[in-house]
Design an enzyme around this catalytic site. Structure first.
Site, PDB file in Angstrom:
ATOM      1  N   THR A 152       0.915  -1.249  -0.057  1.00 44.59           N
ATOM      2  CA  THR A 152      -0.040  -0.216   0.116  1.00 44.59           C
ATOM      3  C   THR A 152       0.922   1.362   0.097  1.00 44.59           C
ATOM      4  O   THR A 152       1.774   1.215   0.864  1.00 44.59           O
ATOM      5  CB  THR A 152      -0.909  -0.023   1.151  1.00 44.59           C
ATOM      6  OG1 THR A 152      -1.851  -1.019   1.267  1.00 44.59           O
ATOM      7  CG2 THR A 152      -1.597   1.337   1.357  1.00 44.59           C
ATOM      8  N   ARG A 180     -14.516  -6.776   1.889  1.00 49.46           N
ATOM      9  CA  ARG A 180     -13.754  -6.602   2.885  1.00 49.46           C
ATOM     10  C   ARG A 180     -12.966  -5.095   2.478  1.00 49.46           C
ATOM     11  O   ARG A 180     -12.595  -4.912   1.525  1.00 49.46           O
ATOM     12  CB  ARG A 180     -12.594  -7.479   3.063  1.00 49.46           C
ATOM     13  CG  ARG A 180     -11.621  -7.091   4.314  1.00 49.46           C
ATOM     14  CD  ARG A 180     -10.350  -6.628   3.703  1.00 49.46           C
ATOM     15  NE  ARG A 180      -9.271  -6.625   4.899  1.00 49.46           N
ATOM     16  CZ  ARG A 180      -8.384  -5.894   4.670  1.00 49.46           C
ATOM     17  NH1 ARG A 180      -8.073  -5.104   3.381  1.00 49.46           N
ATOM     18  NH2 ARG A 180      -7.227  -5.600   5.643  1.00 49.46           N
TER      19      ARG A 180
HETATM   20  N1  ASP Z   1      -3.246  -2.059   4.848  1.00 50.66           N
HETATM   21  C1  ASP Z   1      -3.851  -2.400   3.777  1.00 50.66           C
HETATM   22  C2  ASP Z   1      -4.965  -3.229   4.141  1.00 50.66           C
HETATM   23  O1  ASP Z   1      -5.268  -3.890   5.148  1.00 50.66           O
HETATM   24  C3  ASP Z   1      -2.942  -3.550   3.206  1.00 50.66           C
HETATM   25  C4  ASP Z   1      -1.525  -2.936   2.934  1.00 50.66           C
HETATM   26  O2  ASP Z   1      -0.718  -2.298   3.570  1.00 50.66           O
HETATM   27  O3  ASP Z   1      -0.974  -3.635   2.001  1.00 50.66           O
HETATM   28  O4  ASP Z   1      -5.641  -3.366   3.409  1.00 50.66           O
END
Ligand code: ASP
Length: 290
Positions: A152, A180
């Site tokens: 992310t 989700r």
């Molecule tokens: N924080 C993001 C999520 O839980 C995932 C990530 O950081 O890749 O959707």
């Protein structure tokens, strides 16, 4: 007094994103435009399988994007479960600027994007479809964010006027349950800022970050006088305290205050972040708990 040295920090090792934002800041562009354009680089990067186009789908094969953006005046916009547009952050910005709302979800977000002139796109690439077909053979549902499966991008920029803006964009957990939504588009969890204090963004296990409202916590701790580093450490310790299985997943924060001081902390070794300032774009390994 204006902040004289604009700065960009961003999660993970995405030099092209921080370079784009950093160069824009150096040219006098606003922090808000710089964060949007900066994270768009990763949204368009099909090799990044947890942001934008090319993101891993959910268990049913849908690529669904989550993103948010905050401007220096404290305004915010977000989209969740966006299915047909690569640049979720730009749709989030339109929600902030063109509607009286903060967040649009699912079909409504798609409709809004269309009405705003965003062209409908296919987000599932050949490579992510192939990986998904492989995953379907075992359908192993492991909703754990580890070192490998999350990228992310969260970004914070301070411009030449000293104003702070932030953005966060993700396709979320790979092969997640349909519907989700993680922390990334949630103001206070995945991103928070206060132009008088500083800002924070998160990556990693969204559920743990959501339950501790980590980015808001960091900004409030900085408001009370903690350094960005101390505040990031306190937020990770909150997650560790709440999750006996903390050694099974990753969670990470980066933060900046209005003096341009930065901090970062995570559970597991392996998280790094980008910093662009004064023409130098570098990747920095974060301190970690384990
Ligand atoms: N924080 C993001 C999520 O839980 C995932 C990530 O950081 O890749 O959707």
């Amino acid at each position: 007094m204006p902040f004289l040295k604009p700065i960009c920090i961003a999660t993970w090792n995405f030099p092209n994103a921080s370079l784009r934002a950093g160069e824009m800041l150096a040219a006098g562009v606003s922090a808000l435009d710089a964060v949007e354009q900066g994270v768009m680089v990763e949204e368009a990067n099909v090799k990044n399988t947890t942001v934008g186009k090319g993101g891993a789908p959910d268990r049913e094969g849908n690529v669904t994007l989550d993103a948010c953006i905050m401007s220096p005046d404290g305004n915010a916009g977000a989209v969740v479960y966006l299915k047909h547009n690569t640049h979720a952050v730009s749709v989030a910005r339109k929600v902030m600027e063109e509607t009286p709302h903060v967040m649009l979800a699912g079909e409504g977000a798609d409709q809004f994007a269309k009405a705003q002139g965003f062209e409908r796109e296919e987000l599932l690439t050949e490579a992510s479809e192939k990986a998904y077909q492989e995953w379907l053979k075992k359908k192993e549902y492991k909703p754990i964010i580890n070192i490998e499966n999350h990228d992310t991008i969260g970004m914070l920029c301070i411009d030449q006027k000293g104003d702070l803006a932030g953005a966060c964009t993700s396709s979320g957990l790979s092969y997640k349950m349909n519907g989700r939504v993680g922390d990334s588009p949630i103001i206070g969890a995945g991103l928070f800022l206060d132009n008088e204090v500083g800002g924070a963004v998160a990556t990693g296990m969204g559920e743990a970050i959501l339950k501790t409202v980590g980015s808001f916590l960091i900004v409030e701790l900085m408001r009370q006088g903690k350094s960005p580093q101390e505040a990031c450490e306190a937020a990770i310790m909150r997650i560790i305290k709440q999750n006996p299985n903390y050694s099974d997943f990753q969670a990470a924060f980066i933060a900046i205050n209005k003096k341009g001081e930065i901090g970062s902390y995570c559970i597991q070794k392996g998280f790094s972040y980008m910093k662009y300032q004064d023409g130098t774009n570098k990747n920095i390994q974060s301190k970690f708990y384990l």
